[in-house]
Design a protein around this motif. Structure first.
Motif, mmCIF file in Angstrom:
data_model
loop_
_atom_site.group_PDB
_atom_site.id
_atom_site.type_symbol
_atom_site.label_atom_id
_atom_site.label_comp_id
_atom_site.label_asym_id
_atom_site.label_seq_id
_atom_site.Cartn_x
_atom_site.Cartn_y
_atom_site.Cartn_z
ATOM 1 N N ARG A 16 0.850 -1.193 0.000
ATOM 2 C CA ARG A 16 0.000 0.000 0.000
ATOM 3 C C ARG A 16 0.888 1.247 0.000
ATOM 4 N N THR A 17 2.113 1.095 0.446
ATOM 5 C CA THR A 17 3.055 2.213 0.502
ATOM 6 C C THR A 17 3.360 2.758 -0.891
ATOM 7 N N THR A 33 0.541 4.874 -2.022
ATOM 8 C CA THR A 33 0.587 6.134 -1.286
ATOM 9 C C THR A 33 1.661 7.058 -1.849
ATOM 10 N N TRP A 84 0.501 8.808 -4.914
ATOM 11 C CA TRP A 84 -0.377 9.938 -4.594
ATOM 12 C C TRP A 84 0.462 11.152 -4.181
ATOM 13 N N VAL A 141 7.652 7.773 2.922
ATOM 14 C CA VAL A 141 6.311 7.196 2.933
ATOM 15 C C VAL A 141 6.435 5.840 3.600
ATOM 16 N N HIS A 149 0.909 5.501 6.903
ATOM 17 C CA HIS A 149 -0.406 4.882 6.762
ATOM 18 C C HIS A 149 -0.476 3.618 7.603
ATOM 19 N N LEU A 195 -2.436 8.586 7.147
ATOM 20 C CA LEU A 195 -3.559 8.025 6.406
ATOM 21 C C LEU A 195 -4.099 6.778 7.108
ATOM 22 N N ASP A 219 -9.054 6.259 4.503
ATOM 23 C CA ASP A 219 -8.315 6.886 3.412
ATOM 24 C C ASP A 219 -7.955 5.919 2.282
ATOM 25 N N PHE A 220 -8.480 4.694 2.368
ATOM 26 C CA PHE A 220 -8.270 3.697 1.322
ATOM 27 C C PHE A 220 -9.567 2.923 1.121
ATOM 28 N N ILE A 247 -6.282 4.333 -3.023
ATOM 29 C CA ILE A 247 -6.160 5.427 -2.049
ATOM 30 C C ILE A 247 -7.277 6.443 -2.281
ATOM 31 N N PRO A 297 -7.929 9.609 -0.164
ATOM 32 C CA PRO A 297 -7.644 10.496 0.978
ATOM 33 C C PRO A 297 -8.823 11.393 1.318
#
Length: 200
Positions: A16-17, A20, A23, A86, A119, A149, A154-155, A166, A168
């Protein structure tokens, strides 16, 4: 031009990083300093460096790097004026891969600036608390503003083993822009300091 790395702080598959970080890069691309040609952001993915568990025989403080993977990583870090890390939160802290990557180097981090986008179930805030201490030790100034996050809000996640999408909240992008403002300003100021130190 001020160069800032957006560091993908996890090497786990289906991170997921990475979503992120993309984004962050999208928002950064619209920043006035970027559109004016005063700053540039680049995603730096730890997974692309293949760093093993720290294997340098001498402490990083001495800068006597023996291995090609260390020298490649050192050249990358040295080329930037600042960083946006991140990071997810693993077991109340930052990922081992990120801490390991930091520990490989010393001088390449010195007198630069960093901000944090985290996150997780609790927004990743505990990971950042640990990272702030680590970065201070390698002489990286931490900006105050942080983006945290939530995995819940936020996801959009339908499969926990996949990164999801994502989404946000409305307050997150303005907070990220504030973080970028601070990292750009501090990176510029500290670049001047680095030049003064190098000339001394």
């Amino acid at each position: 031009m001020i160069r800032i790395a957006i560091v993908v702080g996890s090497t786990r598959p289906h991170r997921r990083t990475a979503v992120t970080a993309d984004w962050v890069a999208e928002v950064a691309a619209r920043h006035p300093a970027v559109t004016a040609g005063e700053a540039a952001f680049e995603v730096v993915d730890l997974a692309g460096y293949g760093l093993p568990v720290l294997d340098e025989p001498a402490p990083a403080l001495f800068g006597e790097y023996r291995h090609p993977h260390t020298n490649r990583w050192a050249e990358t870090v040295a080329s930037f004026d600042g960083f946006v890390f991140v990071t997810p939160e693993y077991n109340h802290s930052a990922p081992a891969a990120l801490k390991n990557a930091i520990d490989f180097l010393f001088a390449e981090w010195n007198n630069k600036a960093a901000g944090f986008v985290s996150h997780g179930v609790h927004g990743g805030v505990r990971a950042v608390e640990h990272l702030r201490q680590v970065m201070t030790e390698v002489q990286v100034a931490n900006v105050r503003t942080q983006v945290a996050l939530s995995a819940f809000t936020d996801f959009e996640i339908t499969d926990p083993a996949q990164p999801g999408v994502i989404t946000p909240g409305p307050h997150q992008e303005p907070t990220l822009v504030e973080l970028l403002d601070e990292v750009i300003a501090w990176s510029g100021a500290l670049r001047t300091l680095r030049h003064q130190v190098a000339a001394a």
